[in-house]
Design a protein around this motif. Structure first.
Motif, PDB file in Angstrom:
ATOM      1  N   MET A  45      13.256 -30.526 -43.157  1.00  0.00           N
ATOM      2  CA  MET A  45      11.962 -30.907 -43.747  1.00  0.00           C
ATOM      3  C   MET A  45      11.705 -32.615 -43.491  1.00  0.00           C
ATOM      4  N   LEU A  46      12.734 -33.325 -43.598  1.00  0.00           N
ATOM      5  CA  LEU A  46      12.604 -34.716 -43.055  1.00  0.00           C
ATOM      6  C   LEU A  46      11.982 -34.796 -41.749  1.00  0.00           C
ATOM      7  N   THR A  55      17.909 -36.404 -37.338  1.00  0.00           N
ATOM      8  CA  THR A  55      19.205 -36.298 -38.186  1.00  0.00           C
ATOM      9  C   THR A  55      20.099 -35.456 -37.287  1.00  0.00           C
ATOM     10  N   LYS A  56      21.381 -35.492 -37.788  1.00  0.00           N
ATOM     11  CA  LYS A  56      22.354 -34.806 -37.204  1.00  0.00           C
ATOM     12  C   LYS A  56      23.444 -34.515 -38.293  1.00  0.00           C
ATOM     13  N   ILE A  57      23.645 -33.150 -38.486  1.00  0.00           N
ATOM     14  CA  ILE A  57      24.903 -33.115 -39.415  1.00  0.00           C
ATOM     15  C   ILE A  57      25.971 -32.430 -38.629  1.00  0.00           C
ATOM     16  N   GLU A  58      27.218 -32.605 -38.881  1.00  0.00           N
ATOM     17  CA  GLU A  58      28.400 -32.182 -38.134  1.00  0.00           C
ATOM     18  C   GLU A  58      29.491 -31.377 -39.143  1.00  0.00           C
ATOM     19  N   ILE A  59      29.877 -30.149 -38.989  1.00  0.00           N
ATOM     20  CA  ILE A  59      30.772 -29.621 -39.953  1.00  0.00           C
ATOM     21  C   ILE A  59      31.850 -29.370 -39.141  1.00  0.00           C
ATOM     22  N   PHE A  69      23.890 -37.980 -40.209  1.00  0.00           N
ATOM     23  CA  PHE A  69      23.487 -39.119 -39.596  1.00  0.00           C
ATOM     24  C   PHE A  69      21.768 -39.036 -39.874  1.00  0.00           C
ATOM     25  N   MET A  70      21.076 -40.085 -40.267  1.00  0.00           N
ATOM     26  CA  MET A  70      19.610 -39.959 -40.491  1.00  0.00           C
ATOM     27  C   MET A  70      19.133 -41.394 -40.045  1.00  0.00           C
ATOM     28  N   ALA A  71      18.043 -41.187 -39.189  1.00  0.00           N
ATOM     29  CA  ALA A  71      17.270 -42.252 -38.727  1.00  0.00           C
ATOM     30  C   ALA A  71      15.628 -41.805 -38.860  1.00  0.00           C
ATOM     31  N   LEU A  72      14.888 -42.480 -39.700  1.00  0.00           N
ATOM     32  CA  LEU A  72      13.535 -42.191 -40.040  1.00  0.00           C
ATOM     33  C   LEU A  72      12.582 -42.600 -38.817  1.00  0.00           C
ATOM     34  N   GLY A  73      11.538 -41.862 -38.486  1.00  0.00           N
ATOM     35  CA  GLY A  73      10.928 -42.150 -37.103  1.00  0.00           C
ATOM     36  C   GLY A  73      10.090 -43.569 -37.277  1.00  0.00           C
ATOM     37  N   SER A  74       9.871 -43.713 -38.278  1.00  0.00           N
ATOM     38  CA  SER A  74       9.126 -45.475 -38.405  1.00  0.00           C
ATOM     39  C   SER A  74       9.963 -46.548 -38.318  1.00  0.00           C
ATOM     40  N   TYR A  75      11.172 -46.202 -38.609  1.00  0.00           N
ATOM     41  CA  TYR A  75      12.302 -47.000 -38.570  1.00  0.00           C
ATOM     42  C   TYR A  75      12.592 -47.298 -37.263  1.00  0.00           C
TER      43      TYR A  75
END
Length: 186
Positions: A45-46, A55-59, A69-75
């Motif tokens: 949803m983000l 975003t990325k998730i590793e399991i 990991f998260m990097a917002l588009g505006s940033y």
């Protein structure tokens, strides 16, 4: 314990106060372990609601959470267009039942205000987690060769920075001063 004693005249043991606080936090925020299961949906949803967000998730093999990991588009857009590429990276240990470590990379904008850049979270602060985090970080930078990375020279960070062979490296003055005080007492 102090609030209950001062406001209501009730004496609580540390154990009872801790369990009460834990129960209230569970009722207000829900189960901490279930929140990890909702992380994929939250990241989806983000990305959907914030254009350009990565975003990325590793399991691991057992389907247990390993890295996030998260990097917002505006940033990302701001960083790649107007921010000086002087990046400070550090970590802080999360104090909850789930534990873990929050990895952060921040910069300063033109007004010398802290510019939140990218965030990661992992089970521990080690070379593997820092390398993974910095690889994800590299995905969102247009010109990684122009970077200056400032850190406290944690072994994991130093090993992770090796993926940026052209980037300059610096040492955090605060951490350097503390190390000098601690190791060079004379």
């Amino acid at each position: 314990m102090t609030d209950m004693r001062d406001k209501y005249g009730i004496k609580l043991s540390y154990n009872k106060a801790y369990r009460s606080k834990d129960c209230v936090l569970h009722n207000v925020f829900g189960d901490q372990w279930k929140s990890f299961k909702m992380l994929l949906a939250y990241f989806h949803m983000l990305e959907k609601c914030n254009p350009g967000t990565i975003t990325k998730i590793e399991i691991d093999r057992k389907n247990w959470f390993k890295y996030g990991f998260m990097a917002l588009g505006s940033y990302i857009e701001g960083f790649n267009t107007v921010i000086r590429q002087v990046i400070t990276v550090d970590a802080t240990h999360l104090k909850s039942k789930t534990g873990g470590v929050l990895l952060v990379a921040v910069c300063k904008n033109g007004n010398d205000m802290i510019y939140p850049w990218v965030f990661g979270f992992t089970n521990s602060e080690c070379s593997k987690s820092w390398t993974w985090f910095l690889k994800q970080h590299c995905r969102v930078i247009l010109q990684p060769e122009l970077m200056l990375i400032i850190s406290d020279r944690h072994t994991g960070i130093s090993n992770g920075i090796a993926i940026f062979p052209d980037a300059a490296q610096g040492v955090c003055a605060y951490h350097l001063a503390n190390n000098m005080k601690q190791h060079c007492r004379k």
